[in-house]
Design a protein around this motif. Structure first.
Motif, PDB file in Angstrom:
ATOM      1  N   ALA B 511       0.840  -1.208   0.000  1.00 29.53           N
ATOM      2  CA  ALA B 511       0.000   0.000   0.000  1.00 29.53           C
ATOM      3  C   ALA B 511       0.869   1.250   0.000  1.00 29.53           C
ATOM      4  CB  ALA B 511      -0.914  -0.016   1.217  1.00 29.53           C
ATOM      5  N   LYS B 512       1.968   1.224   0.727  1.00 29.33           N
ATOM      6  CA  LYS B 512       2.847   2.406   0.794  1.00 29.33           C
ATOM      7  C   LYS B 512       3.520   2.664  -0.545  1.00 29.33           C
ATOM      8  CE  LYS B 512       4.007   3.150   5.565  1.00 29.33           C
ATOM      9  NZ  LYS B 512       4.994   3.193   6.621  1.00 29.33           N
ATOM     10  N   ARG B 513       3.798   1.567  -1.264  1.00 25.41           N
ATOM     11  CA  ARG B 513       4.426   1.732  -2.570  1.00 25.41           C
ATOM     12  C   ARG B 513       3.522   2.541  -3.490  1.00 25.41           C
ATOM     13  NH1 ARG B 513       4.861  -3.451  -3.982  1.00 25.41           N
ATOM     14  NH2 ARG B 513       6.197  -3.853  -2.217  1.00 25.41           N
ATOM     15  N   LYS B 514       2.214   2.360  -3.341  1.00 23.35           N
ATOM     16  CA  LYS B 514       1.256   3.084  -4.200  1.00 23.35           C
ATOM     17  C   LYS B 514       1.140   4.543  -3.778  1.00 23.35           C
ATOM     18  CE  LYS B 514      -1.421  -0.904  -5.487  1.00 23.35           C
ATOM     19  NZ  LYS B 514      -2.222  -1.906  -4.822  1.00 23.35           N
ATOM     20  N   MET B 515       1.611   4.867  -2.584  1.00 22.95           N
ATOM     21  CA  MET B 515       1.548   6.242  -2.102  1.00 22.95           C
ATOM     22  C   MET B 515       2.801   7.023  -2.481  1.00 22.95           C
ATOM     23  SD  MET B 515      -1.325   6.336  -0.447  1.00 22.95           S
ATOM     24  CE  MET B 515      -1.244   7.748   0.616  1.00 22.95           C
ATOM     25  N   ALA B 516       3.599   6.447  -3.350  1.00 23.38           N
ATOM     26  CA  ALA B 516       4.861   7.100  -3.705  1.00 23.38           C
ATOM     27  C   ALA B 516       4.610   8.487  -4.256  1.00 23.38           C
ATOM     28  CB  ALA B 516       5.616   6.256  -4.726  1.00 23.38           C
ATOM     29  N   VAL B 517       5.384   9.440  -3.794  1.00 25.68           N
ATOM     30  CA  VAL B 517       5.232  10.823  -4.244  1.00 25.68           C
ATOM     31  C   VAL B 517       6.142  11.034  -5.456  1.00 25.68           C
ATOM     32  CG1 VAL B 517       4.628  11.665  -1.977  1.00 25.68           C
ATOM     33  CG2 VAL B 517       7.018  11.572  -2.641  1.00 25.68           C
ATOM     34  N   PRO B 518       5.855  12.074  -6.213  1.00 30.62           N
ATOM     35  CA  PRO B 518       6.677  12.329  -7.403  1.00 30.62           C
ATOM     36  C   PRO B 518       8.143  12.464  -7.045  1.00 30.62           C
ATOM     37  CG  PRO B 518       4.742  13.747  -7.386  1.00 30.62           C
ATOM     38  CD  PRO B 518       4.767  13.042  -6.077  1.00 30.62           C
ATOM     39  N   ALA B 519       8.992  11.964  -7.922  1.00 28.19           N
ATOM     40  CA  ALA B 519      10.432  12.035  -7.698  1.00 28.19           C
ATOM     41  C   ALA B 519      11.111  12.437  -8.998  1.00 28.19           C
ATOM     42  CB  ALA B 519      10.972  10.703  -7.213  1.00 28.19           C
ATOM     43  N   ILE B 520      12.242  13.087  -8.835  1.00 25.89           N
ATOM     44  CA  ILE B 520      12.988  13.514 -10.014  1.00 25.89           C
ATOM     45  C   ILE B 520      13.559  12.279 -10.708  1.00 25.89           C
ATOM     46  CG2 ILE B 520      15.110  14.697 -10.718  1.00 25.89           C
ATOM     47  CD1 ILE B 520      14.486  16.831  -8.700  1.00 25.89           C
ATOM     48  N   ALA B 521      13.399  12.201 -12.016  1.00 27.24           N
ATOM     49  CA  ALA B 521      13.913  11.049 -12.761  1.00 27.24           C
ATOM     50  C   ALA B 521      15.436  11.099 -12.803  1.00 27.24           C
ATOM     51  CB  ALA B 521      13.343  11.062 -14.173  1.00 27.24           C
ATOM     52  N   THR B 522      16.057   9.925 -12.675  1.00 31.46           N
ATOM     53  CA  THR B 522      17.521   9.875 -12.670  1.00 31.46           C
ATOM     54  C   THR B 522      18.085   9.146 -13.875  1.00 31.46           C
ATOM     55  OG1 THR B 522      17.414   7.859 -11.366  1.00 31.46           O
ATOM     56  CG2 THR B 522      17.660   9.934 -10.155  1.00 31.46           C
ATOM     57  N   ASN B 523      17.213   8.497 -14.630  1.00 32.64           N
ATOM     58  CA  ASN B 523      17.757   7.826 -15.808  1.00 32.64           C
ATOM     59  C   ASN B 523      16.825   8.057 -16.986  1.00 32.64           C
ATOM     60  OD1 ASN B 523      15.848   5.508 -16.350  1.00 32.64           O
ATOM     61  ND2 ASN B 523      16.349   5.129 -14.207  1.00 32.64           N
ATOM     62  N   ALA B 524      17.275   7.625 -18.155  1.00 35.35           N
ATOM     63  CA  ALA B 524      16.504   7.859 -19.381  1.00 35.35           C
ATOM     64  C   ALA B 524      16.330   6.546 -20.128  1.00 35.35           C
ATOM     65  CB  ALA B 524      17.237   8.885 -20.239  1.00 35.35           C
ATOM     66  N   SER B 525      16.200   5.454 -19.387  1.00 36.16           N
ATOM     67  CA  SER B 525      16.136   4.139 -20.036  1.00 36.16           C
ATOM     68  C   SER B 525      14.969   4.040 -20.996  1.00 36.16           C
ATOM     69  CB  SER B 525      16.014   3.050 -18.967  1.00 36.16           C
ATOM     70  OG  SER B 525      17.105   3.101 -18.090  1.00 36.16           O
ATOM     71  N   ALA B 526      13.841   4.749 -20.704  1.00 33.93           N
ATOM     72  CA  ALA B 526      12.661   4.636 -21.559  1.00 33.93           C
ATOM     73  C   ALA B 526      12.873   5.319 -22.903  1.00 33.93           C
ATOM     74  CB  ALA B 526      11.460   5.253 -20.842  1.00 33.93           C
ATOM     75  N   TYR B 527      13.969   6.068 -23.032  1.00 40.76           N
ATOM     76  CA  TYR B 527      14.175   6.865 -24.258  1.00 40.76           C
ATOM     77  C   TYR B 527      15.326   6.341 -25.108  1.00 40.76           C
ATOM     78  CZ  TYR B 527      11.064   9.874 -21.695  1.00 40.76           C
ATOM     79  OH  TYR B 527       9.993  10.360 -20.991  1.00 40.76           O
ATOM     80  N   ILE B 528      15.823   5.132 -24.749  1.00 43.39           N
ATOM     81  CA  ILE B 528      16.900   4.539 -25.522  1.00 43.39           C
ATOM     82  C   ILE B 528      16.334   4.062 -26.856  1.00 43.39           C
ATOM     83  CG2 ILE B 528      18.536   2.609 -25.644  1.00 43.39           C
ATOM     84  CD1 ILE B 528      18.807   2.808 -22.610  1.00 43.39           C
ATOM     85  N   VAL B 529      17.008   4.381 -27.911  1.00 39.60           N
ATOM     86  CA  VAL B 529      16.602   3.895 -29.230  1.00 39.60           C
ATOM     87  C   VAL B 529      16.920   2.415 -29.288  1.00 39.60           C
ATOM     88  CG1 VAL B 529      16.973   4.093 -31.714  1.00 39.60           C
ATOM     89  CG2 VAL B 529      17.066   6.135 -30.269  1.00 39.60           C
TER      90      VAL B 529
END
Lengths: 357, 594
Positions: B511-529
């Motif tokens: 339940a606490k995991r779902k309460m995660a607050v916004p955090a600054i992104a540290t990586n760009a793995s989703a944007y790798i070609v």
């Protein structure tokens, strides 16, 4: 006096606003519409945003030098913040665009229009709350959504090609028996690798007044829906230009790319070896940048005297926000499950005992 | 130039020889013959044997043959000591043997480890050497010490002594007891009434008297003949054959099948061993390999320590028990063979205390309780407190089953009942059931009854263990379950708390995991070609190789002496199911070296 442009209906002279539902510029009075996707945006013959020639730091003018604008409808004098690209006349509600902030080298390369109006926000929020079971019970019902603002947030979209040479140490071991002894031979190697990773469309918000954590959490945006920039899209929404030093943003983008690229190369460079450690090497980055305006709804909810900020991706509807955890709710959540599970086990033990099992 | 090189190489070889640690130059001075009594080939062959002995076992040898005249009036002892002293043999593992052909005197000096290894055989070696003069001349007298020292050292290392035949000599070197030269087997006569023949002289007169008496008693009680024979040799035969021949040709045995046993003990100093030869159908059926090992274990302990009389007497006790009850050692309650017909005997004690731990009052009280349970539920309830003897070697289940069957326990045609056995020395309890004795005794109940009683044994409370059994079994029959101990309930409580806590904790974490607050992104793995990742191998350079040796011997099962063990307390004997001596009569037997 600075230059401003008003979106006026050519039919009746009324105020025009961009309707996200219909994806059209619409007159609030007579209902006539303009399809901006069919229009050719007028760049005035001036080249647009040029990242490379941008100065390293943005200047922040002091209050005494804040620009003053005249509303063309009612003549009121309006002061705008340096980063504002649009404003609404507080007297006649006319939507105004400061053209000098969206032209020339400051002209955005494109805009992703809003896909829905602010009316959808409550239902999106309700969906967001569904699995947040540790929220205070009265957070949603008693709290109020305030300061709802649809904002086009300035983003720099980075494409990066990272390359580098790396050196690692690695080992291989072989063992065999000699009589009563295990003999282990360990071969030590130096591994030299060259690596390259490419990134596309990494968005980084360049508005200093909006929380970076909120903006990063709103990702991803579908940038294939970006349209060539037209001030018509800004009608009815707030919009800010970039106001953060170029160096800070570049470093932030590069750091995210390096982190991902380093993780990949550290994982793959030593394939076939054990105890692999990087000795030296790093990536160099070749970056290209676009300037886009991305849609975001911002609002806050007040609860027990504290304001909690929220943001909604104006394209996908993703909701992010700072939410409180209720200690009492957490304790009850734990206790309930503890008692149920423990009680079931105890019951099973008792039944087994009574049955002689 | 060639000449110079030849001189240099000779000097080098000479230097190496001089620098060697051996007191003997190659082939020299190992055999002293001042009187030139030997030919050169005789000396060469002896020297070769001495060299082989030294290279194989590290023991140096010096031989000397001389008359008093050859020794300039010195005694053989002085002469030998002087020559040994010249060669500093006392600094080595060495021996020196001297022979005077005029007086036929022989003398053996031992130095270093040779004294430890061969000291007990000194007299044997000198006597045996002298015996070979007649057939093998003076050469044989000097050769025998080499052969016997080789035997001593081979025996010690377990190696094969190998062929001791020498070149240029007719025939092979005779062994001390070869068939060609063996004396004939002594003729014993059963009708003389003697049953103990101590030719080796290992028994004192009291032992002989006691053993004779015991054998007479045994013959009267079990109708089997027993013969004890000791000697220093086996007359050129395998000991099993010698034993069989002595028994058969001596006319020993009782009954048509000549039932009986002969124990042949060979005290050959180089090969001490015994063999038990079994004759007759009854004896051979009882003298199984398993029983033979147990009886041989009894002999082994005493024979190794030299208490031969005591060992034989203990062995006779085991033999008598074997004939009477079918095993060398049995519990006191074990009936004689044939086993009695099975029936319920109300007079058999239901609380059977072999250890004498319980008082008379306790026995009476527990007997009463057992009877109450028996009457109420129609099954026989028996308790046995076992007095375990290591020699019993009977498994717990076999023990309980045999006691229950032979003790007259059990009701009805299925002999319904249960037997609770307590092993105080081991802290163990067992439950044996017969017929409906298993009724209601589910696995958990069985486990808890054992647990309660074992706990009492752990507190050295044997009476408490019995009381717990009777109480818990009665409760089980009444309610269908056995009371749980406090510790058991506490364990269950901990289990409930643990599972409850784990469940609550995991759920809260989710339940606490779902309460995660916004955090600054540290990586760009989703944007790798997707296919842009490229890792190219430039070079892999080997720097060095390091080696580690870890001592990790494989598991070797062994007893405290280091000898491999069979996993039980028995050592292993040689055993023969069926063989014959020269009479053709069939025997079985077992034997062991010591």
């Amino acid at each position: 006096m600075e230059q401003i442009k008003e979106q006026k209906c050519q039919n009746c002279g009324g105020t025009m606003v961009f309707d996200p539902e219909k994806d059209l510029l619409r007159c609030e009075f007579c209902g006539s519409t303009i399809d901006l996707s069919q229009e050719n945006p007028d760049s005035g013959g001036v080249a647009g945003f040029d990242f490379d020639s941008l100065q390293e730091s943005a200047s922040v003018p002091d209050a005494e030098a804040l620009p003053i604008y005249n509303c063309r409808s009612c003549g009121a004098e309006i002061i705008a913040a340096p980063e504002q690209m649009t404003l609404t006349c507080p007297y006649c509600r006319n939507n105004l665009v400061m053209t000098e902030k969206v032209s020339g080298s400051l002209r955005p390369d494109g805009v992703v229009p809003f896909k829905f109006t602010a009316d959808r926000l409550p239902s999106l929020l309700q969906e967001f709350y569904k699995d947040k079971i540790l929220l205070p019970k009265d957070f949603f019902s008693a709290g109020t959504m305030s300061d709802i603002t649809g904002v086009y947030v300035p983003f720099w979209i980075f494409n990066g090609d990272l390359k580098g040479l790396f050196t690692y140490s690695g080992q291989n071991t072989m063992s065999h028996r000699e009589g009563d002894y295990n003999v282990i031979n360990t071969a030590h190697y130096i591994l030299n690798r060259d690596a390259g990773v490419s990134f596309r469309d990494l968005p980084v918000d360049v508005s200093g007044k909006i929380d970076d954590a909120l903006m990063d959490s709103l990702e991803p945006f579908d940038l294939t829906e970006a349209r060539p920039f037209d001030i018509g899209y800004l009608a009815g929404f707030a919009a800010d230009r970039f106001d953060v030093p170029k160096k800070d943003i570049s470093e932030r983008a590069e750091k995210r790319m390096r982190n991902s690229a380093n993780a990949i190369v550290d994982q793959m460079a030593g394939a076939g070896y054990m105890n692999v450690h990087r000795l030296r090497g790093d990536f160099s980055a070749d970056m290209k940048v676009r300037y886009l305006l991305l849609p975001v709804y911002l609002f806050s909810i007040s609860h027990n005297g504290t304001d909690y900020s929220f943001a909604v991706n104006g394209q996908t509807g993703k909701v992010v926000g700072n939410i409180p955890t209720d200690g009492k709710v957490s304790r009850n959540h734990f206790l309930k499950r503890f008692l149920i599970a423990g009680g079931i086990v105890a019951l099973i033990v008792l039944i087994k005992y009574l049955l002689g099992w | 130039m060639k000449k110079i090189l030849r001189i240099i190489s000779v000097l080098l070889i000479a230097g190496m020889i001089l620098a060697s640690s051996s007191v003997f130059a190659e082939g020299e001075d190992r055999v002293l013959d001042p009187g030139d009594l030997f030919t050169s080939s005789d000396i060469e062959s002896l020297e070769l044997s001495l060299t082989e002995l030294e290279s194989g076992f590290g023991v140096k040898g010096l031989l000397a043959i001389s008359t008093e005249a050859d020794r300039d009036g010195l005694s053989l002892a002085d002469y030998l000591e002087e020559e040994a002293g010249k060669r500093e043999l006392s600094q080595y593992d060495a021996f020196a043997f001297g022979f005077d052909p005029e007086t036929e005197e022989t003398l053996l000096l031992l130095f270093g480890e040779a004294e430890t290894k061969a000291g007990t055989y000194r007299e044997y070696i000198t006597d045996t050497a002298a015996q070979y003069r007649e057939e093998y001349s003076d050469w044989g007298v000097l050769y025998v010490p080499i052969a016997l020292m080789k035997s001593v050292y081979s025996r010690d290392t377990g190696e094969n002594a190998g062929d001791t035949a020498l070149p240029d000599q007719e025939g092979s070197v005779p062994s001390s007891d070869s068939a060609e030269n063996a004396e004939p087997l002594p003729e014993l006569k059963a009708e003389d009434g003697i049953r103990v023949y101590d030719m080796a002289g290992i028994l004192d007169p009291d032992d002989i008297t006691a053993v004779e008496k015991r054998i007479v008693e045994l013959a009267a009680s079990v109708k089997k003949d027993i013969v004890i024979y000791t000697d220093t040799k086996t007359y050129g035969m395998d000991i099993s054959i010698a034993a069989a021949d002595l028994y058969d040709f001596g006319g020993f045995g009782i009954g048509d099948d000549n039932e009986g046993l002969i124990l042949y003990v060979s005290m050959d100093p180089l090969d001490r061993q015994w063999w038990v030869c079994a004759t007759g159908d009854d004896t051979m059926s009882l003298y199984t390999e398993y029983n033979a090992n147990i009886l041989d274990d009894i002999l082994y302990e005493d024979f190794v320590s030299g208490t031969y009389g005591k060992g034989i007497l203990n062995w006779l006790d085991g033999v008598e028990n074997l004939y009477k009850k079918g095993a060398p050692f049995t519990p006191s309650w074990y009936p004689d063979l044939p086993l009695p017909e099975r029936k319920n005997d109300p007079s058999s004690p239901r609380i059977f205390d072999e250890t004498g731990t319980l008082s008379a009052d306790e026995i009476a009280e527990y007997t009463k309780t057992a009877k109450e349970i028996s009457d109420k539920y129609g099954l026989d309830v028996v308790v046995d407190i076992v007095n375990i003897d290591p020699k019993f070697d009977m498994g717990e289940v076999e023990y309980a089953e045999t006691l229950y069957r032979t003790g007259g326990y059990g009701f009805g045609e299925n002999y319904d009942g249960l037997l609770f056995t307590v092993y105080p020395s081991r802290g163990e309890c067992w439950i044996y059931t017969s017929g409906n004795g298993a009724e209601g005794l589910k696995e958990k109940g069985h486990e808890r009854i054992i647990e309660h009683s074992t706990k009492k044994l752990g507190e050295q409370d044997v009476s408490g263990a019995v009381a717990e059994f009777l109480s818990n079994y009665g409760y089980l029959r009444k309610t269908g379950r056995v009371k749980r101990s406090l510790g058991s309930w506490f364990g269950s409580l901990l289990l409930s708390l643990g599972i409850g806590g784990a469940t609550g904790g995991i759920s809260l974490a989710g339940a606490k995991r779902k309460m995660a607050v916004p955090a600054i992104a540290t990586n760009a793995s989703a944007y790798i070609v997707g296919d842009s990742v490229n890792i190219g191998r430039v070079s892999d350079d080997l720097i060095n190789i390091s080696t580690v040796r870890q001592y990790s011997p494989p598991y070797r099962s062994s007893d405290s002496s280091g000898r491999p063990s069979s996993g039980s307390h028995h050592s292993t004997s040689s055993f023969s199911h069926s063989y014959s001596g020269h009479s053709g009569t069939s025997h079985s037997g077992s034997g062991r070296k010591f």
